[in-house]
Design a protein around this motif. Structure first.
Motif, PDB file in Angstrom:
ATOM      1  N   ALA A 188      40.283 105.369  57.062  1.00 45.51           N
ATOM      2  CA  ALA A 188      40.747 105.694  58.414  1.00 45.51           C
ATOM      3  C   ALA A 188      41.300 104.455  59.112  1.00 45.51           C
ATOM      4  N   LEU A 189      40.663 103.306  58.895  1.00 45.84           N
ATOM      5  CA  LEU A 189      41.181 102.069  59.484  1.00 45.84           C
ATOM      6  C   LEU A 189      42.547 101.710  58.920  1.00 45.84           C
ATOM      7  N   GLU A 190      42.777 102.017  57.654  1.00 39.08           N
ATOM      8  CA  GLU A 190      44.100 101.783  57.062  1.00 39.08           C
ATOM      9  C   GLU A 190      45.156 102.630  57.784  1.00 39.08           C
ATOM     10  N   PHE A 191      44.810 103.867  58.081  1.00 43.01           N
ATOM     11  CA  PHE A 191      45.741 104.734  58.802  1.00 43.01           C
ATOM     12  C   PHE A 191      45.985 104.205  60.215  1.00 43.01           C
ATOM     13  N   ALA A 192      44.920 103.780  60.889  1.00 43.36           N
ATOM     14  CA  ALA A 192      45.069 103.228  62.236  1.00 43.36           C
ATOM     15  C   ALA A 192      45.926 101.962  62.209  1.00 43.36           C
ATOM     16  N   LEU A 193      45.729 101.154  61.191  1.00 45.18           N
ATOM     17  CA  LEU A 193      46.531  99.944  61.038  1.00 45.18           C
ATOM     18  C   LEU A 193      48.003 100.304  60.823  1.00 45.18           C
ATOM     19  N   ALA A 194      48.259 101.323  60.020  1.00 44.67           N
ATOM     20  CA  ALA A 194      49.636 101.761  59.782  1.00 44.67           C
ATOM     21  C   ALA A 194      50.288 102.230  61.085  1.00 44.67           C
ATOM     22  N   ALA A 195      49.555 102.984  61.890  1.00 38.37           N
ATOM     23  CA  ALA A 195      50.097 103.453  63.171  1.00 38.37           C
ATOM     24  C   ALA A 195      50.404 102.280  64.086  1.00 38.37           C
ATOM     25  N   GLY A 218      23.812 105.499  49.183  1.00 38.89           N
ATOM     26  CA  GLY A 218      25.054 106.115  48.737  1.00 38.89           C
ATOM     27  C   GLY A 218      25.763 106.844  49.867  1.00 38.89           C
ATOM     28  N   VAL A 219      24.998 107.507  50.724  1.00 40.95           N
ATOM     29  CA  VAL A 219      25.591 108.203  51.871  1.00 40.95           C
ATOM     30  C   VAL A 219      26.269 107.190  52.788  1.00 40.95           C
ATOM     31  N   ARG A 220      25.586 106.081  53.034  1.00 42.96           N
ATOM     32  CA  ARG A 220      26.129 105.050  53.914  1.00 42.96           C
ATOM     33  C   ARG A 220      27.398 104.425  53.338  1.00 42.96           C
ATOM     34  N   LEU A 221      27.382 104.133  52.042  1.00 42.95           N
ATOM     35  CA  LEU A 221      28.550 103.521  51.414  1.00 42.95           C
ATOM     36  C   LEU A 221      29.738 104.477  51.353  1.00 42.95           C
ATOM     37  N   ARG A 222      29.452 105.756  51.119  1.00 43.53           N
ATOM     38  CA  ARG A 222      30.541 106.739  51.085  1.00 43.53           C
ATOM     39  C   ARG A 222      31.199 106.846  52.465  1.00 43.53           C
ATOM     40  N   LEU A 223      30.377 106.853  53.513  1.00 47.47           N
ATOM     41  CA  LEU A 223      30.922 106.881  54.872  1.00 47.47           C
ATOM     42  C   LEU A 223      31.741 105.623  55.145  1.00 47.47           C
ATOM     43  N   ALA A 224      31.242 104.475  54.702  1.00 50.24           N
ATOM     44  CA  ALA A 224      31.973 103.214  54.904  1.00 50.24           C
ATOM     45  C   ALA A 224      33.330 103.245  54.210  1.00 50.24           C
ATOM     46  N   ARG A 225      33.380 103.844  53.029  1.00 54.00           N
ATOM     47  CA  ARG A 225      34.667 103.942  52.321  1.00 54.00           C
ATOM     48  C   ARG A 225      35.666 104.791  53.099  1.00 54.00           C
ATOM     49  N   TRP A 226      35.205 105.921  53.629  1.00 51.15           N
ATOM     50  CA  TRP A 226      36.096 106.785  54.399  1.00 51.15           C
ATOM     51  C   TRP A 226      36.524 106.115  55.696  1.00 51.15           C
ATOM     52  N   LEU A 227      35.610 105.365  56.318  1.00 48.19           N
ATOM     53  CA  LEU A 227      35.988 104.647  57.537  1.00 48.19           C
ATOM     54  C   LEU A 227      37.035 103.578  57.228  1.00 48.19           C
ATOM     55  N   ALA A 228      36.928 102.947  56.071  1.00 50.60           N
ATOM     56  CA  ALA A 228      37.936 101.964  55.667  1.00 50.60           C
ATOM     57  C   ALA A 228      39.295 102.642  55.485  1.00 50.60           C
ATOM     58  N   ILE A 232      42.252  95.422  64.524  1.00 53.09           N
ATOM     59  CA  ILE A 232      42.045  96.428  63.483  1.00 53.09           C
ATOM     60  C   ILE A 232      42.055  95.776  62.105  1.00 53.09           C
ATOM     61  N   ALA A 233      42.964  94.834  61.882  1.00 58.44           N
ATOM     62  CA  ALA A 233      43.008  94.150  60.590  1.00 58.44           C
ATOM     63  C   ALA A 233      41.710  93.368  60.342  1.00 58.44           C
ATOM     64  N   ALA A 234      41.192  92.710  61.377  1.00 56.66           N
ATOM     65  CA  ALA A 234      39.942  91.958  61.234  1.00 56.66           C
ATOM     66  C   ALA A 234      38.767  92.891  60.972  1.00 56.66           C
ATOM     67  N   LEU A 235      38.710  94.010  61.685  1.00 58.78           N
ATOM     68  CA  LEU A 235      37.632  94.977  61.483  1.00 58.78           C
ATOM     69  C   LEU A 235      37.687  95.566  60.078  1.00 58.78           C
ATOM     70  N   ARG A 236      38.869  95.899  59.623  1.00 57.69           N
ATOM     71  CA  ARG A 236      39.043  96.442  58.268  1.00 57.69           C
ATOM     72  C   ARG A 236      38.615  95.430  57.213  1.00 57.69           C
ATOM     73  N   THR A 237      39.002  94.196  57.408  1.00 56.64           N
ATOM     74  CA  THR A 237      38.642  93.149  56.456  1.00 56.64           C
ATOM     75  C   THR A 237      37.131  92.951  56.419  1.00 56.64           C
ATOM     76  N   ALA A 238      36.492  92.921  57.581  1.00 54.33           N
ATOM     77  CA  ALA A 238      35.040  92.748  57.644  1.00 54.33           C
ATOM     78  C   ALA A 238      34.315  93.926  56.994  1.00 54.33           C
ATOM     79  N   LEU A 239      34.771  95.134  57.271  1.00 57.14           N
ATOM     80  CA  LEU A 239      34.148  96.318  56.685  1.00 57.14           C
ATOM     81  C   LEU A 239      34.259  96.289  55.170  1.00 57.14           C
ATOM     82  N   ASN A 240      35.430  95.963  54.660  1.00 59.27           N
ATOM     83  CA  ASN A 240      35.605  95.892  53.208  1.00 59.27           C
ATOM     84  C   ASN A 240      34.777  94.770  52.595  1.00 59.27           C
ATOM     85  N   PHE A 241      34.659  93.647  53.285  1.00 53.65           N
ATOM     86  CA  PHE A 241      33.876  92.527  52.782  1.00 53.65           C
ATOM     87  C   PHE A 241      32.402  92.925  52.632  1.00 53.65           C
TER      88      PHE A 241
END
Length: 111
Positions: free
Chosen positions: A64-71, A52-62, A91-100
């Motif tokens: 943050a990647l959305e914000f980086a993508l927006a910038a 759960g700790v790992r998944l929660r961190l992954a969600r927050w990183l996703a 960034i789009a590829a990394l975000r997609t892989a993380l979400n997958f």
């Protein structure tokens, strides 16, 4: 007028990038505190709590990647060069892989 637009867009992109950095810092701090609690205070907790700790961190990183993508989208809109387009694609590829990979994990009840 065009220079003013570019300046404001760059400032907005910088602020959005700062928000991404802040989200990453806070998420890492939260994950560290939760992990220390699980490993030091309650080491007998099941693996699902640790997951759960790992998944929660992954969600927050996703997030943050959305914000980086927006910038990067803002920067690409005002100065579309191959370097900016490459960063945007990475960034789009990394975000997609993380979400997958995050969605493939069994669901864990998080507090």
């Amino acid at each position: 007028m065009q220079d003013l637009f570019k300046t404001w867009t760059e400032l907005v992109a910088l602020a959005v990038e700062g928000a991404a950095a802040l989200i990453i810092a806070l998420a890492a701090l939260e994950a560290t505190v939760r992990a220390l609690g699980l490993f030091l205070i309650r080491p007998s907790k099941p693996d699902m709590a640790k997951e759960g700790v790992r998944l929660r961190l992954a969600r927050w990183l996703a997030v943050a990647l959305e914000f980086a993508l927006a910038a990067d989208i803002l920067r690409t809109a005002i100065a579309p060069g191959w370097d900016e387009i490459g960063k945007l694609a990475a960034i789009a590829a990394l975000r997609t892989a993380l979400n997958f990979f995050r969605k493939r994990q069994p669901s864990v009840a998080l507090r």
